[in-house]
Write a protein that holds these residues in place. Structure first.
Motif, mmCIF file in Angstrom:
data_model
loop_
_atom_site.group_PDB
_atom_site.id
_atom_site.type_symbol
_atom_site.label_atom_id
_atom_site.label_comp_id
_atom_site.label_asym_id
_atom_site.label_seq_id
_atom_site.Cartn_x
_atom_site.Cartn_y
_atom_site.Cartn_z
ATOM 1 N N VAL A 1 -64.722 -7.377 39.388
ATOM 2 C CA VAL A 1 -65.151 -8.771 39.358
ATOM 3 C C VAL A 1 -66.317 -9.007 40.322
ATOM 4 C CG1 VAL A 1 -64.447 -11.135 39.898
ATOM 5 C CG2 VAL A 1 -62.942 -9.663 38.548
ATOM 6 N N ALA A 2 -66.241 -8.423 41.507
ATOM 7 C CA ALA A 2 -67.302 -8.626 42.494
ATOM 8 C C ALA A 2 -68.633 -8.065 42.019
ATOM 9 C CB ALA A 2 -66.908 -7.991 43.821
ATOM 10 N N GLU A 3 -68.599 -6.953 41.272
ATOM 11 C CA GLU A 3 -69.830 -6.378 40.740
ATOM 12 C C GLU A 3 -70.374 -7.246 39.605
ATOM 13 O OE1 GLU A 3 -71.466 -3.158 41.702
ATOM 14 O OE2 GLU A 3 -70.446 -4.124 43.379
ATOM 15 N N PHE A 4 -69.488 -7.701 38.728
ATOM 16 C CA PHE A 4 -69.894 -8.571 37.629
ATOM 17 C C PHE A 4 -70.545 -9.838 38.171
ATOM 18 C CE2 PHE A 4 -69.298 -11.730 34.314
ATOM 19 C CZ PHE A 4 -69.508 -11.026 33.138
ATOM 20 N N GLU A 5 -69.985 -10.367 39.249
ATOM 21 C CA GLU A 5 -70.449 -11.633 39.810
ATOM 22 C C GLU A 5 -71.894 -11.575 40.278
ATOM 23 O OE1 GLU A 5 -71.236 -14.878 42.484
ATOM 24 O OE2 GLU A 5 -71.162 -12.776 43.082
ATOM 25 N N ARG A 6 -72.363 -10.401 40.683
ATOM 26 C CA ARG A 6 -73.742 -10.274 41.161
ATOM 27 C C ARG A 6 -74.757 -10.615 40.084
ATOM 28 N NH1 ARG A 6 -75.763 -5.548 42.326
ATOM 29 N NH2 ARG A 6 -74.218 -4.220 41.310
ATOM 30 N N PHE A 7 -74.384 -10.433 38.821
ATOM 31 C CA PHE A 7 -75.291 -10.658 37.688
ATOM 32 C C PHE A 7 -75.014 -11.978 36.963
ATOM 33 C CE2 PHE A 7 -74.746 -6.145 38.395
ATOM 34 C CZ PHE A 7 -76.025 -5.633 38.317
ATOM 35 N N THR B 1 -76.936 0.562 26.504
ATOM 36 C CA THR B 1 -77.737 1.694 26.041
ATOM 37 C C THR B 1 -76.911 2.934 25.733
ATOM 38 O OG1 THR B 1 -78.158 2.245 28.359
ATOM 39 C CG2 THR B 1 -79.813 0.913 27.230
ATOM 40 N N ASP B 2 -75.631 2.922 26.067
ATOM 41 C CA ASP B 2 -74.739 4.032 25.697
ATOM 42 C C ASP B 2 -73.330 3.467 25.590
ATOM 43 O OD1 ASP B 2 -73.715 3.770 28.333
ATOM 44 O OD2 ASP B 2 -75.039 5.339 29.074
ATOM 45 N N ALA B 3 -72.373 4.320 25.191
ATOM 46 C CA ALA B 3 -71.016 3.829 24.939
ATOM 47 C C ALA B 3 -70.416 3.168 26.171
ATOM 48 C CB ALA B 3 -70.132 4.983 24.471
ATOM 49 N N GLY B 4 -70.703 3.715 27.346
ATOM 50 C CA GLY B 4 -70.125 3.193 28.568
ATOM 51 C C GLY B 4 -70.673 1.855 29.015
ATOM 52 N N THR B 5 -71.879 1.518 28.574
ATOM 53 C CA THR B 5 -72.436 0.207 28.922
ATOM 54 C C THR B 5 -72.307 -0.789 27.779
ATOM 55 O OG1 THR B 5 -74.675 0.934 28.291
ATOM 56 C CG2 THR B 5 -74.057 1.136 30.612
ATOM 57 N N ARG B 6 -71.943 -0.323 26.584
ATOM 58 C CA ARG B 6 -71.683 -1.249 25.475
ATOM 59 C C ARG B 6 -70.280 -1.827 25.558
ATOM 60 N NH1 ARG B 6 -73.929 3.315 21.897
ATOM 61 N NH2 ARG B 6 -76.152 3.115 22.390
ATOM 62 N N ALA B 7 -69.304 -1.004 25.894
ATOM 63 C CA ALA B 7 -67.934 -1.451 26.142
ATOM 64 C C ALA B 7 -67.635 -1.061 27.578
ATOM 65 C CB ALA B 7 -66.962 -0.789 25.171
ATOM 66 N N ILE C 1 -77.268 -5.826 34.118
ATOM 67 C CA ILE C 1 -75.869 -5.474 34.292
ATOM 68 C C ILE C 1 -75.560 -4.102 33.688
ATOM 69 C CG2 ILE C 1 -74.963 -6.499 32.162
ATOM 70 C CD1 ILE C 1 -72.669 -7.676 33.974
ATOM 71 N N ARG C 2 -76.437 -3.623 32.820
ATOM 72 C CA ARG C 2 -76.200 -2.278 32.281
ATOM 73 C C ARG C 2 -76.486 -1.190 33.313
ATOM 74 N NH1 ARG C 2 -80.447 -4.113 28.753
ATOM 75 N NH2 ARG C 2 -82.494 -3.382 29.436
ATOM 76 N N HIS C 3 -77.035 -1.585 34.457
ATOM 77 C CA HIS C 3 -77.244 -0.654 35.571
ATOM 78 C C HIS C 3 -76.586 -1.224 36.830
ATOM 79 C CE1 HIS C 3 -79.928 1.948 33.356
ATOM 80 N NE2 HIS C 3 -80.690 0.935 33.025
ATOM 81 N N PRO C 4 -75.269 -1.296 36.853
ATOM 82 C CA PRO C 4 -74.596 -1.940 37.985
ATOM 83 C C PRO C 4 -74.764 -1.192 39.297
ATOM 84 C CG PRO C 4 -72.999 -0.843 36.580
ATOM 85 C CD PRO C 4 -74.309 -0.811 35.852
ATOM 86 N N GLU C 5 -75.214 0.064 39.216
ATOM 87 C CA GLU C 5 -75.438 0.839 40.434
ATOM 88 C C GLU C 5 -76.696 0.405 41.160
ATOM 89 O OE1 GLU C 5 -77.887 2.832 37.272
ATOM 90 O OE2 GLU C 5 -75.916 1.852 37.366
ATOM 91 N N ARG C 6 -77.512 -0.429 40.511
ATOM 92 C CA ARG C 6 -78.753 -0.909 41.109
ATOM 93 C C ARG C 6 -78.573 -2.339 41.617
ATOM 94 N NH1 ARG C 6 -82.862 0.719 36.120
ATOM 95 N NH2 ARG C 6 -82.306 2.953 36.021
ATOM 96 N N PRO C 7 -79.431 -2.787 42.552
ATOM 97 C CA PRO C 7 -79.369 -4.197 42.970
ATOM 98 C C PRO C 7 -79.589 -5.114 41.773
ATOM 99 C CG PRO C 7 -80.727 -2.924 44.482
ATOM 100 C CD PRO C 7 -80.435 -2.028 43.313
#
Length: 202
Positions: free
Chosen positions: A187-193, A176-182, A141-147
């Motif tokens: 919702v649709a992107e979160f749901e994929r993971f 791994t950085d501020a943007g992926t820690r907070a 989920i820290r790389h939401p731009e990837r499948p």
């Protein structure tokens, strides 16, 4: 460090935030983390063996807020309740939700509810009651731009939602950085993971 959008502190499961990327994606041995003692571990070896398993304790530490115990003090309590177990060969298993919920309720006075079946659209309703949610997601989920490589196996703390409910705010212990820690994700992107399970904390 505190999330600008909420009062929940941001912590990582590895003691030195700047090294999380090197540890989880670059192969750095956690024992080389110079901040290991801040975790409450008794040695670099214990820290290296356990830190990768403590996303749930990191979420709890964030949910408890300022003055929360150290990561390994929380781990010790969880072990006593059976929220983590160790096989004869040393394999670490957990987080086990039911004993974790008992631990949090009895030791920290925070009502904890296990959600064995939780649809992503049920998370905003829990947030609206003032709860935070430990949600089981894939660490990718820290790389939401990837499948999405899969669902589950890692815990993040969902702390809020956008006003229209279209996106979730969450803190990722292995960001791994501020943007992926907070982070904020639709919702649709979160749901994929999302593995459709978790624990909510009052």
């Amino acid at each position: 460090m505190t999330c600008a959008l909420c009062s929940v502190p941001v912590h990582t499961q590895f003691a030195t935030p700047e090294l999380v990327g090197a540890i989880v994606e670059g192969g750095l041995d956690p024992a080389e983390d110079p901040g290991w003692a801040e975790s409450g571990a008794s040695s670099p070896g214990e820290y290296a063996r356990w830190a990768g398993h403590l996303c749930g304790m990191t979420c709890l530490r964030m949910a408890l807020g300022a003055g929360a115990p150290s990561l390994f003090e929380l781990r010790d309590g969880a072990l006593k309740y059976g929220a983590y177990t160790e096989d004869a060969d040393g394999t670490i298993r957990g987080l086990v939700y039911a004993p974790f919920a008992e631990y949090v309720s009895e030791v920290y006075g925070r009502e904890a509810t296990v959600h064995r079946h939780l649809e992503v659209d049920g998370i905003p309703a829990l947030l609206d009651t003032g709860r935070t949610v430990l949600a089981s997601v894939h660490y990718g989920i820290r790389h939401p731009e990837r499948p999405a490589p899969g669902r589950g196996g890692h815990l993040v703390l969902v702390t809020g939602r956008t006003a229209d409910g279209s996106a979730l705010h969450f803190h990722n212990p292995s960001g791994t950085d501020a943007g992926t820690r907070a982070a904020v994700l639709p919702v649709a992107e979160f749901e994929r993971f999302f593995a459709r399970r978790g624990v909510s904390l009052a």
